[in-house]
Design an enzyme around this catalytic site. Structure first.
Site, PDB file in Angstrom:
ATOM      1  N   CYS A  25     -38.006  21.893  -8.816  1.00  0.00           N
ATOM      2  CA  CYS A  25     -37.509  21.693  -7.455  1.00  0.00           C
ATOM      3  C   CYS A  25     -36.572  20.494  -7.434  1.00  0.00           C
ATOM      4  CB  CYS A  25     -38.662  21.479  -6.479  1.00  0.00           C
ATOM      5  SG  CYS A  25     -39.599  19.962  -6.780  1.00  0.00           S
ATOM      6  N   CYS A  28     -38.028  17.231  -8.610  1.00  0.00           N
ATOM      7  CA  CYS A  28     -38.014  17.014 -10.059  1.00  0.00           C
ATOM      8  C   CYS A  28     -36.669  16.437 -10.494  1.00  0.00           C
ATOM      9  CB  CYS A  28     -38.281  18.326 -10.792  1.00  0.00           C
ATOM     10  SG  CYS A  28     -39.845  19.115 -10.398  1.00  0.00           S
ATOM     11  N   ASP A 476       5.393  22.711  -7.864  1.00  0.00           N
ATOM     12  CA  ASP A 476       6.532  22.368  -8.704  1.00  0.00           C
ATOM     13  C   ASP A 476       7.432  23.602  -8.789  1.00  0.00           C
ATOM     14  OD1 ASP A 476       8.122  21.051 -10.748  1.00  0.00           O
ATOM     15  OD2 ASP A 476       7.100  22.383 -12.159  1.00  0.00           O
ATOM     16  N   ASP A 669       3.095  22.436 -14.037  1.00  0.00           N
ATOM     17  CA  ASP A 669       2.866  22.829 -15.425  1.00  0.00           C
ATOM     18  C   ASP A 669       3.436  21.859 -16.447  1.00  0.00           C
ATOM     19  OD1 ASP A 669       5.576  23.377 -14.974  1.00  0.00           O
ATOM     20  OD2 ASP A 669       5.579  24.930 -16.517  1.00  0.00           O
ATOM     21  N   ASP A 673       4.723  16.594 -14.185  1.00  0.00           N
ATOM     22  CA  ASP A 673       3.830  16.899 -13.059  1.00  0.00           C
ATOM     23  C   ASP A 673       2.483  16.205 -13.186  1.00  0.00           C
ATOM     24  OD1 ASP A 673       5.680  18.682 -11.888  1.00  0.00           O
ATOM     25  OD2 ASP A 673       5.042  20.269 -13.253  1.00  0.00           O
TER      26      ASP A 673
END
EC number: 7.2.2.9
Length: 790
Positions: A25, A28, A476, A669, A673
């Site tokens: 649970c 724990c 971009d 990419d 960037d």
């Protein structure tokens, strides 16, 4: 075998995974996290209830032996060990305790429950089996249930109490133990007139084990996506033992031996037969065939391959035999990177989970306090204020008959002590910290798995939660909204230099670069059959250009501002074309005009985002006219374009947007960037992008398609909605059921819970949370089928 340790950029900081068994649970989880955080040298801890893993960041200078971490955890009563392998493809899916063992315990408990119930049914039907109507018989059944199928639960509960970290099992221990002890008192001293609870431990443990078995099966199903990825890695392959002595044309028919994939190394040659998955990332050196790459790339059609082509582990060879030279094996393959990313995402917590963790950390203590108050109140004040409750039957309780048998009737009145004990036990067993602990991680587990199936790699649950709240997307241009496959359409000489020589210089400066513009220049030089020349002292400046020396000339290649050459007027070209300028120390030498095409899906993705209320912008280092021309092709206004931006200015632009209260997602990419991806609330990188861009992003689109942005956004919103539903259910359940079990509705409505019914409710509660998370798979796939294909 060494432990799975991952060193961070900080040489003194180390991350390690610890397998923890026995957590049931949120209490724990909170206990393990609290104990580890109190350990000197530990910097951060994240414990996942579903995967049963603890990720610990610690100072290696202060903790030389990481087994001290497992010692701390075992001190709480849990079993712990360091994960012994850092190759994600060799790691089993956590299944603790084994389902087979849990099903056996459930079967025994169900048998005992049936036998116990038969005594009641036989009494009602006036045909009891001999002995089944005797309390001593039911006392033995209860002992069997407690020490048999319930033993592991009670042991774990006692360990939690003994170590000062009570958990769900501790509540079950207190509830069943109280019921059984009270029943023994009633059995040994019948003159007290107490009711026996002897069927309650049997029924309670039966319901709990049923709930946990179903919950365990649901947990296992929730990891289906990770299992599917692991299944892509074959265990053995055909290894060529002496490939250097074999002629290339004979490699396909050369003898090979069966070899464990885990023992392959870079440079090994493997034969892959039709119908077998490729075990390594490598290069085809013999043969041609077709490959099924759908699981990794999403490409539905078989892809042809031949000598010289690169292939990835996990793809399926369909038609002919291949021989492949291994380049990356084991944990270095692309498949391993995907599995590792999915596993790490499932380990990271979403911020919304902090709320549940804050409650769960002291939940069991609160329940014990409520149970104690319930007992004290109904034993004293409650029975005096509302004496009529003592005249109401308590359904499901066994009472003494004069002959030490049992009846299913109820006495006309109860003692306050009996009522108080019944309600206190119900409070203990109806509470469900399990649902709180499962609410967030199960939903994240399913969502990240679904994302992986769609080729979307999510860094963690926190990224999913952030993405769900995004309303501002910034793209971009080059390689993101466009295909990134530039074509050189014109060389415009600006000095008395041969155009071919200008192209040779540009290609030399851009040698080894992966940027789309660089690739276009290199491709053009090769197409013109121009001999490559060497460039020395090359230095790349992200977002600006590259400098170097060719034929004794110091050259700069990039945007006109960066090449730093004074000129009255720059030549113009096509508005949709991108320009690169070449200059030496004295003058501009040339302008290279290159053209790119938008991605086929770009316009529909942009319009789909806008139709759902999102703001879309373009942020580019390219010319304003070029960026605006692309925006118009995509249906965007020129005001949405910010062009001619340096890399650091991209990050500043993202920061400025977010300072206005907008959570921004940046999709890019390239190397230029990376700062913006890291600054944005969510950075999204395409698979074809640079390594730096991918490392800076929270989401990686491995299929290199923009429509994956829509899929990820939709999935994140559905996942967050599921988490909120789970938390609402978990909290609402406890808010309603705890007062009901404590007798809050008893005076006015005569409503209360017996311990057995309370236990059944508790089991249903946690099962409901896991089942709702599994429903996310259904709703997501349904949304894919009904969404607009882009």
């Amino acid at each position: 075998m060494p432990a799975a340790i991952v060193h961070s950029a900080d040489p003194s900081s180390t991350s390690i995974l610890v397998e923890v068994e026995g957590m049931k649970c949120a209490g724990c989880v909170a206990a393990v996290e609290r104990r580890l955080q109190q350990t000197a040298g530990v910097e951060a801890v994240s414990v996942n209830l579903i995967t049963r893993l603890a990720k610990v960041d610690y100072d290696a200078a202060l903790i030389e032996d990481p087994t001290v971490l497992t010692t701390e955890i075992t001190g709480l009563g849990f079993r712990a060990q360091l994960r012994q392998d850092d190759n994600p493809l060799t790691l089993p899916i956590a299944e603790i305790p084994p389902l087979q063992q849990q099903r056996l315990q459930l079967a025994i408990a169900a048998f005992l429950l049936i036998v116990s119930s038969w005594g009641h049914l036989g009494h009602w039907l006036d045909h009891p089996l001999p002995g089944t109507d005797q309390l001593w018989f039911h006392a033995l059944l209860a002992i069997w249930a407690l020490l048999g199928p319930g033993r592991s639960i009670l042991q774990a509960g006692w360990q939690g109490l003994r170590c000062g970290a009570p958990n769900m099992n501790s509540l079950v221990l207190l509830g069943t133990g109280s019921a059984y002890l009270a029943s023994l008192v009633a059995l040994l001293w019948p003159q007290l007139g107490w009711v026996c609870f002897l069927d309650e431990p049997v029924m309670l443990l039966g319901f709990i084990l049923l709930g946990r078995t179903l919950e365990e099966q649901a947990r296992f199903r929730s990891q289906a996506a990770l299992q599917n990825l692991l299944a892509l890695q074959p265990e053995t392959t055909q290894l060529l033992t002496a490939p250097s002595s074999i002629a290339p044309q004979d490699l396909l028919e050369a003898p090979a031996q069966i070899w464990p994939v885990a023992q392959l190394r870079a440079g090994d040659y493997v034969q892959v037969l039709p119908g077998v998955r490729i075990p390594v990332d490598g290069c085809i050196v013999a043969g041609q065939s077709t490959l099924d790459t759908a699981m990794l790339t999403g490409e539905p059609l078989p892809q042809p391959c031949q000598v010289g082509d690169r292939v990835c582990a996990g793809t399926l060879n369909l038609s002919h035999r291949l021989v492949i030279r291994a380049e990356q094996t084991g944990s270095q393959t692309r498949l391993a990177a995907i599995v590792r990313c999915v596993a790490e995402a499932q380990q990271r917590k979403a911020p919304v989970q902090r709320f549940a963790d804050a409650i769960a950390g002291r939940f069991v203590y609160g329940v014990c306090a409520i149970a104690a108050l319930t007992f004290g109140f109904w034993a004293t004040l409650g029975s005096r204020w509302w004496p009529q409750v003592l005249q109401q039957p308590l359904p499901g309780l066994l009472i003494h008959a004069p002959h030490h048998g049992m009846e299913m009737a109820h006495p006309h009145s109860h003692s306050p002590l009996l009522l108080a004990l019944t309600l206190a036990i119900s409070v203990l067993v109806v509470a469900c910290p399990c649902a709180l602990g499962l609410a967030t991680p199960t939903a994240i587990l399913v969502a990240t798995g679904l994302a992986a199936e769609q080729g979307i790699l999510v860094r963690g649950g926190d990224v999913l939660e952030q993405l769900a709240r995004i309303k501002h997307f910034v793209f971009d241009k080059t390689g993101t909204l466009t295909q990134g496959q530039f074509e050189l359409i014109e060389i415009q000489p600006l000095a008395d230099v041969d155009p071919d020589r200008l192209l040779q210089w540009a290609a030399a400066l851009e040698a080894d670069s992966r940027h789309p513009l660089a690739t276009a220049l290199q491709t053009a030089a090769q197409a013109a059959n121009l001999a490559p020349i060497a460039a020395s002292d090359r230095q790349q400046v992200p977002g600006l250009g590259v400098s170097g020396t060719c034929d004794g000339r110091s050259l700069r290649l990039g945007n006109p501002t960066w090449v730093q050459v004074a000129t009255a007027k720059l030549p113009t070209g096509s508005a949709a074309a991108t320009s690169i300028w070449l200059a030496d120390d004295q003058q501009l030498l040339a302008c290279f005009w290159l053209q790119d095409q938008p991605r086929p899906e770009a316009a529909e993705v942009v319009q789909a985002l806008r139709s759902r209320g999102a703001t879309v912008q373009i942020l580019s280092g390219d010319r304003q006219t070029t960026a605006v021309a692309l925006a118009q092709q995509l249906g965007l206004e020129s005001e949405t374009v910010v062009a001619e931006v340096l890399p650091e200015d991209k990050a500043a632009a993202i920061a400025a947007l977010q300072s206005q209260g907008d959570a921004v997602a940046m999709i890019g990419d390239g190397i230029n960037d990376a700062p913006a991806l890291a600054t944005a609330a969510v950075g999204i990188s395409l698979a074809a992008g640079s390594d730096i861009a991918q490392d800076s992003a929270g989401l990686l689109l491995s299929r290199d398609r923009l429509d994956s942005v829509l899929v990820a956004w939709n999935l994140s919103q559905m996942g967050l909605r599921t988490i909120r539903q789970n938390l609402t259910w978990a909290l609402g359940y406890n808010v309603v059921m705890l007062p009901l079990a404590a007798g809050a509705f008893l005076p006015a409505y005569g409503l209360a819970l017996t311990p057995a019914i309370a236990g059944a409710c508790m089991a249903v509660s946690s099962l409901a949370v896991v089942s709702n998370s599994l429903l996310l798979r259904y709703w997501f796939r349904r949304s894919l089928n009904h969404s607009v294909s882009v």
